[in-house]
Design a protein around this motif. Sequence first.
Motif, short mmCIF file in Angstrom:
data_model
loop_
_atom_site.label_atom_id
_atom_site.label_comp_id
_atom_site.label_asym_id
_atom_site.label_seq_id
_atom_site.Cartn_x
_atom_site.Cartn_y
_atom_site.Cartn_z
N LEU A 57 93.66 -28.98 31.33
CA LEU A 57 93.59 -29.37 32.73
C LEU A 57 92.31 -30.12 33.07
N ALA A 58 91.20 -29.72 32.46
CA ALA A 58 89.91 -30.33 32.80
C ALA A 58 88.92 -30.12 31.67
N THR A 59 88.01 -31.08 31.53
CA THR A 59 86.84 -30.92 30.67
C THR A 59 85.64 -31.06 31.60
N PHE A 60 84.69 -30.16 31.50
CA PHE A 60 83.58 -30.11 32.44
C PHE A 60 82.32 -30.81 31.93
N PHE A 61 82.32 -31.22 30.67
CA PHE A 61 81.18 -31.91 30.09
C PHE A 61 81.68 -33.08 29.26
N GLN A 62 80.78 -34.05 29.02
CA GLN A 62 81.13 -35.23 28.24
C GLN A 62 80.57 -35.12 26.84
#
Length: 145
Positions: A57-62
Amino acid sequence: MATAVVMPKQGNSVESCIIVNWKKQVGDDVAVDDVLCEVETDKATIDVPSPAAGTLLATFFQEGDDVPVMVNIAAIGQPGEDAAALAPGAQTSSTGAGTSVAPASILQPSAALPSLPAAPPAAAVSPRAPHLAERKGNDTHSVAG
């Protein structure tokens, strides 16, 4: 309910890991134990497996971000499910004190560090050093190990 993917703790002395690359992208279907990303400590590169089946659903860091251990790095759930509550800025500390922890406040030093005497040249370079130098815009080609 969405499941958090936590930056794993890799031993007692590891306080953070650098995300080397994401193997899965937001929207990809994942199974339990699928490799989501590779992370790097000061001594090794480790695969981070999916703790649940579903959709990323989401990644919070690159890629390239230095992330403290035990912080949520991604969320897995059903398509359309809200993962905002799992974002690092929304999570509370493990002490249960209700203190919000934002990634920027974790990664930024609170005060200038004092100057230290120059260390003698090392024979080998940590795997993290080239990544950090590149992110800071330093030319590593002219630096000895």
